[in-house]
Write an enzyme that holds these catalytic residues in place. Structure first.
Site, PDB file in Angstrom:
ATOM      1  N   ASP A 315     -64.366 -13.922   2.331  1.00  0.00           N
ATOM      2  CA  ASP A 315     -63.844 -12.421   1.320  1.00  0.00           C
ATOM      3  C   ASP A 315     -62.569 -12.544   3.111  1.00  0.00           C
ATOM      4  O   ASP A 315     -63.479 -11.408   3.773  1.00  0.00           O
ATOM      5  CB  ASP A 315     -64.838 -11.773   1.624  1.00  0.00           C
ATOM      6  CG  ASP A 315     -64.417 -10.715   1.270  1.00  0.00           C
ATOM      7  OD1 ASP A 315     -63.494 -10.144   0.852  1.00  0.00           O
ATOM      8  OD2 ASP A 315     -65.495  -9.862   0.808  1.00  0.00           O
ATOM      9  N   LYS A 317     -60.475 -10.998   3.148  1.00  0.00           N
ATOM     10  CA  LYS A 317     -59.320  -9.593   2.656  1.00  0.00           C
ATOM     11  C   LYS A 317     -57.607  -9.985   3.571  1.00  0.00           C
ATOM     12  O   LYS A 317     -57.547  -9.426   4.805  1.00  0.00           O
ATOM     13  CB  LYS A 317     -59.812  -8.719   2.808  1.00  0.00           C
ATOM     14  CG  LYS A 317     -61.280  -8.641   2.714  1.00  0.00           C
ATOM     15  CD  LYS A 317     -60.927  -7.426   1.975  1.00  0.00           C
ATOM     16  CE  LYS A 317     -62.469  -6.742   1.615  1.00  0.00           C
ATOM     17  NZ  LYS A 317     -63.727  -7.692   1.576  1.00  0.00           N
ATOM     18  N   ASP A 320     -51.548  -9.581   6.134  1.00  0.00           N
ATOM     19  CA  ASP A 320     -49.895  -9.446   6.485  1.00  0.00           C
ATOM     20  C   ASP A 320     -48.725  -9.646   5.823  1.00  0.00           C
ATOM     21  O   ASP A 320     -49.125 -10.267   4.605  1.00  0.00           O
ATOM     22  CB  ASP A 320     -50.498 -10.084   7.309  1.00  0.00           C
ATOM     23  CG  ASP A 320     -50.199  -9.927   8.950  1.00  0.00           C
ATOM     24  OD1 ASP A 320     -48.834  -9.576   8.855  1.00  0.00           O
ATOM     25  OD2 ASP A 320     -50.734  -9.968   9.922  1.00  0.00           O
TER      26      ASP A 320
HETATM   27  O1  LIG Z   1     -63.905  -8.141  -1.237  1.00  0.00           O
HETATM   28  C1  LIG Z   1     -65.746  -8.006  -0.997  1.00  0.00           C
HETATM   29  O2  LIG Z   1     -65.998  -8.118  -1.644  1.00  0.00           O
HETATM   30  C2  LIG Z   1     -65.563  -5.852  -0.587  1.00  0.00           C
HETATM   31  C3  LIG Z   1     -64.529  -5.216  -1.520  1.00  0.00           C
HETATM   32  C4  LIG Z   1     -65.595  -3.699  -1.344  1.00  0.00           C
HETATM   33  O3  LIG Z   1     -65.115  -2.869  -1.271  1.00  0.00           O
HETATM   34  N1  LIG Z   1     -67.063  -3.625  -0.735  1.00  0.00           N
HETATM   35  C5  LIG Z   1     -67.405  -4.467  -0.458  1.00  0.00           C
HETATM   36  O4  LIG Z   1     -68.558  -4.305   0.324  1.00  0.00           O
HETATM   37  N2  LIG Z   1     -67.070  -5.916  -0.261  1.00  0.00           N
HETATM   38  C6  LIG Z   1     -67.723  -6.638   0.286  1.00  0.00           C
HETATM   39  O5  LIG Z   1     -68.776  -6.955  -0.289  1.00  0.00           O
HETATM   40  C7  LIG Z   1     -70.368  -7.542   0.342  1.00  0.00           C
HETATM   41  C8  LIG Z   1     -71.168  -6.358   0.177  1.00  0.00           C
HETATM   42  O6  LIG Z   1     -72.130  -6.375   1.135  1.00  0.00           O
HETATM   43  P1  LIG Z   1     -73.794  -5.870   0.455  1.00  0.00           P
HETATM   44  O7  LIG Z   1     -73.422  -4.364   0.771  1.00  0.00           O
HETATM   45  O8  LIG Z   1     -74.499  -6.003   2.001  1.00  0.00           O
HETATM   46  O9  LIG Z   1     -74.885  -5.381  -0.382  1.00  0.00           O
HETATM   47  C9  LIG Z   1     -69.587  -7.820   1.468  1.00  0.00           C
HETATM   48  O10 LIG Z   1     -69.471  -8.903   2.156  1.00  0.00           O
HETATM   49  C10 LIG Z   1     -67.980  -6.948   1.561  1.00  0.00           C
HETATM   50  O11 LIG Z   1     -67.365  -7.350   2.553  1.00  0.00           O
END
Ligand SMILES: O=C(O)c1cc(=O)[nH]c(=O)n1[C@@H]1O[C@H](COP(=O)(O)O)[C@@H](O)[C@H]1O
Length: 495
Positions: A315, A317, A320
């Site tokens: 992940d 993201k 750039d």
């Molecule tokens: O791209 C992602 O996975 C992501 C996008 C988003 O909008 N919100 C989000 O929480 N995430 C990722 O999804 C996971 C959520 O984790 P928990 O909040 O612990 O369930 C993390 O790894 C975040 O980086």
């Protein structure tokens, strides 16, 4: 009482008389010049006119208003109108703020409501439709369902088409063409003015990208179609090889769970992947959060993925320019392209970011057909800047780059352009009975229950992080989420 049509005609004449409706040379918000301008803000100074506008809306939209839970007004001009409409229809009112407060609740939507409540938007004038799209985005992020937008004046400059292309229903009391007709009939404007406005309308139509026209039906049907189709059937329709592979894997392994292994040590992440492996379709990493990343991590995780048959998503993201992401993807300590099947990518830099990633893969020829990305179209955190218009541009990017895009990260179902694209939805957590344990984490993350994200928000793959990593037994927790999510998916496709 006069007939609705007569009252509407009288209102238009009155709006002209009190200078709400003006003819001349006006510079619009877009910078374009217009021979006609509406300033509905001043109707607060004319209580009878304000009351009549609101009464006509209540009559015109009687059914929608009767069936909704709230009326939402948008600052400033529409606030006074929406207030009277809410009172007239005996509905509670919401206000969509122009900007979030930087203190207190920081909410974009003021008022009392519950997720799942329905809402009718009241606006004064629609031109391109962008303000309504943004309002819908803010309301949807709060879990509200927008059933319709009612506007006083439709300037007929692309707003209807834009909204329709995103599956949004909008009706107006009156259009600019109708206004010109009414005023001409009433002897208030001459033929030359009517012609001038008509020419202006023809020449100044706000263009809607061709992929979104004819609009709503196409997009809405895709959404509905996607949500009703099985993962197997969607794999057949997919033109991206990794999306087809993931959809088949989900169907075969009977899981739509992605676990986010957001831990600090490589050994802990690898242990977690091995424990949850039997229950997941994707294991998601943030390797830049590891204290002890080494070149061994990728190959070891790949071995575990092979054993349990899941895909790895880093992940990262990326966000750039093409050249920089090309370096970040293939090189550096992490060498992500060497071991991650999937990566996440922001849409912000536009198509160049996809070109950068693809060009990096071209130097690793072996990986080209085994790699893909998910575009982050909408984020789960509170007050995220991924507005509805950003989201729709991100969808467009996803659709045009199916060579490398397998899916989108999104909180809602609408507008995902093809059944082959997979919707990945994070922000999922459940208590023992499956309902959300807590709806936030104190740092902006917003949680929904597994059932809600699949059935109400269109998630194909749901991401669970701390719901699993903080559980006493991560394998048990993953099984628990897998069961809830898969059951919701079966319910969705069998409806
Ligand atoms: O791209 C992602 O996975 C992501 C996008 C988003 O909008 N919100 C989000 O929480 N995430 C990722 O999804 C996971 C959520 O984790 P928990 O909040 O612990 O369930 C993390 O790894 C975040 O980086």
């Amino acid at each position: 009482m006069a007939l609705y049509k007569e009252r509407l005609n009288a209102l238009v004449v009155k709006l002209h008389e009190i200078n709400v409706l003006k003819f001349g040379d006006y510079k619009m918000k877009s910078g374009m010049h217009s021979p006609v301008y509406f300033d509905l803000r001043i109707i607060v100074s004319y209580p009878k006119v304000l009351a009549e506008v609101s009464n006509l809306i209540c009559e015109f939209a009687k059914n929608s208003l009767g069936n909704c839970d709230h009326v939402c007004g948008v600052p400033y001009a529409a606030l006074s109108i929406a207030t009277l409409v809410a009172v007239g229809a005996d509905k509670s009112m919401l206000i969509r703020r122009k900007e979030a407060k930087d203190y207190g609740t920081k909410r974009m939507v003021e008022g009392c409501y519950n997720p799942g409540d329905s809402c009718v938007i009241v606006e004064d004038v629609v031109t391109s439709g962008l303000s309504i799209v943004e309002t819908v985005g803010d309301l949807e992020r709060e879990g509200l369902k927008v059933t319709e937008s009612i506007v006083v004046v439709d300037r007929e400059q692309g707003g209807t088409e834009r909204l329709a292309s995103q599956g949004l229903k909008m009706r107006s009391l009156v259009t600019l063409t109708e206004i010109m007709h009414i005023l001409h009939e009433a002897g208030k404007v001459d033929k030359a003015t009517v012609t001038k406005v008509k020419t202006y309308l023809t020449e100044s139509r706000v263009p809607i990208p061709s992929d979104r026209v004819p609009g709503s039906l196409a997009v809405k049907q895709t959404t509905d179609e996607r949500l009703k189709m099985t993962f197997d059937a969607r794999a057949e329709k997919s033109t991206n090889m990794m999306s087809a592979r993931l959809l088949r894997l989900m169907a075969t392994k009977r899981t739509n769970l992605c676990v986010a292994g957001d831990l600090r040590s490589s050994a802990a992440v690898l242990r977690l992947a091995d424990a949850v492996g039997p229950y997941i379709c994707v294991f998601k990493t943030h390797v830049d959060a590891l204290d002890d990343f080494s070149g061994q991590f990728g190959p070891q995780l790949c071995e575990i993925a092979k054993t349990h048959n899941f895909l790895i998503m880093e992940d990262r993201k990326f966000g750039d320019i093409g050249n920089t992401v090309s370096l970040q993807y293939g090189a550096g300590n992490f060498s992500v392209a060497a071991w991650a099947d999937l990566v996440t990518v922001h849409a912000l830099p536009g198509p160049g970011i996809i070109d950068g990633l693809v060009s990096c893969l071209e130097t690793h020829r072996a990986h080209l057909k085994d790699r893909a990305c998910f575009i982050v179209a909408e984020m789960s955190c509170k007050d995220a800047l991924t507005t509805a218009s950003y989201r729709s541009e991100a969808m467009k990017l996803a659709e045009t780059r199916v060579d490398f895009v397998a899916g989108v990260v999104s909180q809602s179902a609408s507008g995902i352009p093809s059944p082959g694209l997979i919707q990945l939805t994070p922000g999922v957590r459940a208590g023992v009975n499956g309902t959300p344990q807590s709806d936030s984490d104190g740092l902006g993350q917003q949680y929904n229950s597994p059932r809600h994200v699949v059935l109400e928000r269109g998630a194909d793959v749901a991401v669970v992080g701390r719901g699993v990593t903080e559980a006493p037994d991560s394998a048990e927790a993953a099984k628990f989420y897998r069961d809830l999510l898969w059951e919701a998916y079966l319910e969705r496709v069998s409806e």
